[in-house]
Design an enzyme around this catalytic site. Structure first.
Site, PDB file in Angstrom:
ATOM      1  N   HIS A  64       0.888  -1.287  -0.049  1.00 28.88           N
ATOM      2  CA  HIS A  64       0.079  -0.071  -0.197  1.00 28.88           C
ATOM      3  C   HIS A  64       0.689   1.295  -0.102  1.00 28.88           C
ATOM      4  O   HIS A  64       2.056   1.476   0.392  1.00 28.88           O
ATOM      5  CB  HIS A  64      -0.954   0.022   1.256  1.00 28.88           C
ATOM      6  CG  HIS A  64      -0.246   0.237   2.472  1.00 28.88           C
ATOM      7  ND1 HIS A  64       0.633  -0.893   2.984  1.00 28.88           N
ATOM      8  CD2 HIS A  64      -0.404   1.084   3.416  1.00 28.88           C
ATOM      9  CE1 HIS A  64       0.703  -0.490   4.155  1.00 28.88           C
ATOM     10  NE2 HIS A  64       0.511   0.646   4.394  1.00 28.88           N
ATOM     11  N   HIS A  66       1.481   3.801   2.062  1.00 31.32           N
ATOM     12  CA  HIS A  66       2.051   4.614   3.167  1.00 31.32           C
ATOM     13  C   HIS A  66       3.324   4.341   3.042  1.00 31.32           C
ATOM     14  O   HIS A  66       4.137   3.484   2.969  1.00 31.32           O
ATOM     15  CB  HIS A  66       1.312   4.007   4.545  1.00 31.32           C
ATOM     16  CG  HIS A  66      -0.078   4.503   4.895  1.00 31.32           C
ATOM     17  ND1 HIS A  66      -0.656   3.364   5.663  1.00 31.32           N
ATOM     18  CD2 HIS A  66      -0.646   5.597   4.580  1.00 31.32           C
ATOM     19  CE1 HIS A  66      -1.803   4.186   5.690  1.00 31.32           C
ATOM     20  NE2 HIS A  66      -1.880   5.658   5.102  1.00 31.32           N
ATOM     21  N   ASP A  68       6.023   4.231   4.963  1.00 28.98           N
ATOM     22  CA  ASP A  68       7.052   3.084   5.292  1.00 28.98           C
ATOM     23  C   ASP A  68       7.091   1.861   4.602  1.00 28.98           C
ATOM     24  O   ASP A  68       7.854   1.308   4.858  1.00 28.98           O
ATOM     25  CB  ASP A  68       6.729   3.071   6.783  1.00 28.98           C
ATOM     26  CG  ASP A  68       5.343   2.819   7.206  1.00 28.98           C
ATOM     27  OD1 ASP A  68       4.457   3.398   6.260  1.00 28.98           O
ATOM     28  OD2 ASP A  68       4.960   1.647   7.950  1.00 28.98           O
ATOM     29  N   HIS A 145      -7.235  -1.797   6.074  1.00 29.77           N
ATOM     30  CA  HIS A 145      -6.506  -0.682   6.440  1.00 29.77           C
ATOM     31  C   HIS A 145      -7.328   0.501   6.147  1.00 29.77           C
ATOM     32  O   HIS A 145      -8.347   0.813   5.517  1.00 29.77           O
ATOM     33  CB  HIS A 145      -5.158  -0.923   5.806  1.00 29.77           C
ATOM     34  CG  HIS A 145      -4.054  -0.058   6.616  1.00 29.77           C
ATOM     35  ND1 HIS A 145      -4.012   0.184   7.979  1.00 29.77           N
ATOM     36  CD2 HIS A 145      -3.126   0.929   6.032  1.00 29.77           C
ATOM     37  CE1 HIS A 145      -2.840   0.869   8.265  1.00 29.77           C
ATOM     38  NE2 HIS A 145      -2.473   1.296   6.938  1.00 29.77           N
TER      39      HIS A 145
END
Length: 308
Positions: A64, A66, A68, A145
Site C-alpha cells: 500500500h 503509506h 514506510d 486498513h
C-alpha cells in the site's frame, strides 16, 4: 537436494524506524528466484548487508501507499540504473504508484532508465492471481486498513511424483509410459498384471507457501485465502493494552494476529511492524504465543526456511 524457499527480514518496524529496526521490507527466495516485498527506507542497505544481488530482484510487491512501505523504491530504482540494469523490473502496486514514481524520475532528470518499469495494478476488492508460471503462483488479496492495502500469498506449484528406480527395472517400464504413470496411471505389465500407481511412484513433497499480511486490522475474510500457509507474516503493531489505538488506526495486536493464525491453521506465525513505543516486542509476542505457540517476533537479518 531441495531448492530453497526462505524469507529474509530486512525491516520490521512500523512507520517510525528505530536504531535497531528499519521500516517494512522482506525478500522471499523461491527456488532461487528473489521477490522483494515492500520497500521501506533503508531497504538497499539491508539488501547489501544480507548479500542479496540487486540484479536478482526482478519483481517488487508494494502492499500500500503509506511511506514506510515504499519510500525506499526510488532509491532502489536509481541504484539499478547505476548498475546498468537492462532487464524489465516488475512492480505490483496501487496504480497511483506509477504516476508518483514517474514524477520522481522526471524530477531527478534521469532520462532513459535503460530498462522497462512494468507496473501491475493491484485489485483491492477481491483476491486475484498476479503472477503465475510453471513453478509458482502469487495471489494478492485485500486487507483492512485506512487506505487500500493488499496482502500477498506465494505458493509453489505441485510437483510431479518421481518414478521409483526399482520399479522401472522390475516391471520393465518403457519410457513412453512414464508420463502417464506420473499423471496417476497404473501400469499393465507384459504378463497382463496391473501394478497400482502407488507402488510405482514416490509422492512429491507438499507445495510450500508464504502469506504476507501487511498493515491491517483484524480481518477474518483473509482466512480462506491464507489457509494452511507454512509461514504467515502478520503485522502486530500493538499490544492488547493499546487495542483501542489499534482499532482506530486499522492495525492489529499480537493477540489478534495469533487468532488469525490459529483459525487459518498455518505452520508458523511471524510478527512484525512493531510500534516504536516498544523497545522490545516481548509483551506482544507473549500475548500471541498464549494463543498460537508457533509464533516468532521477527528481527532484521533473520532468515526463515521452509523445508519438506
Amino acid at each position: 537436494m531441495q531448492m530453497p524457499f526462505q524469507l529474509t527480514i530486512l525491516g520490521s518496524s512500523s512507520a517510525m524506524p528505530t536504531s535497531k529496526r528499519y521500516p517494512t521490507a522482506q525478500v522471499l527466495n523461491v527456488l532461487g528466484r528473489f521477490f522483494l516485498i515492500d520497500c521501506g527506507e533503508g531497504t538497499q542497505h539491508q539488501i547489501r548487508k544480507n548479500k542479496i544481488g540487486f540484479g536478482r530482484l526482478d519483481h517488487i510487491f508494494i502492499s500500500h501507499l503509506h511511506g514506510d512501505h515504499f519510500f525506499g523504491l526510488i532509491g532502489f530504482i536509481s541504484t539499478q540504473v547505476l548498475l546498468g540494469r537492462t532487464k524489465d523490473l516488475h512492480i505490483y502496486a496501487h496504480s497511483e504508484l506509477q504516476r508518483y514514481t514517474q514524477f520522481q524520475l522526471d524530477f531527478l532528470t534521469m532520462g532513459e532508465l535503460g530498462f522497462r518499469l512494468v507496473f501491475h495494478p493491484l485489485n483491492f476488492k477481491k483476491a486475484q492471481v498476479i503472477f503465475d508460471d510453471e513453478k509458482l503462483t502469487i495471489t494478492s488479496f485485500p486487507l483492512k486498513h485506512r487506505i487500500s492495502c493488499c496482502g500477498f500469498l506465494f505458493r509453489e506449484k505441485e510437483k510431479e511424483p518421481n518414478i521409483k528406480k526399482e520399479a522401472l527395472k522390475s516391471y520393465r517400464i518403457p519410457i513412453r509410459e512414464i508420463k502417464n504413470i506420473k499423471a496417476g496411471a497404473d501400469f499393465l505389465t507384459e504378463e497382463g498384471a496391473i501394478i497400482p500407481n502407488h507402488e510405482l511412484v514416490i509422492p512429491p513433497a507438499k507445495p510450500r507457501s508464504f502469506a504476507f499480511c501487511s498493515d491491517t486490522a483484524y480481518h477474518e475474510k483473509i482466512i480462506p485465502v491464507i489457509q494452511g500457509a507454512d509461514l504467515l507474516y502478520h503485522e502486530a503493531t500493538f499490544a492488547e493494552s493499546e487495542k483501542a489505538m489499534a482499532k482506530t488506526t486499522f492495525h492489529s495486536t499480537g493477540k489478534e494476529a495469533a487468532l488469525i493464525a490459529q483459525k487459518a491453521q498455518v505452520g508458523k506465525l511471524l510478527l512484525g511492524h512493531f510500534s516504536a513505543r516498544y523497545k522490545d516486542p516481548e509483551v506482544i509476542l507473549n500475548e500471541a504465543t498464549a494463543i498460537f505457540p508457533e509464533t516468532y517476533a521477527v528481527e532484521e537479518d533473520q532468515v526463515y526456511v521452509v523445508v519438506r
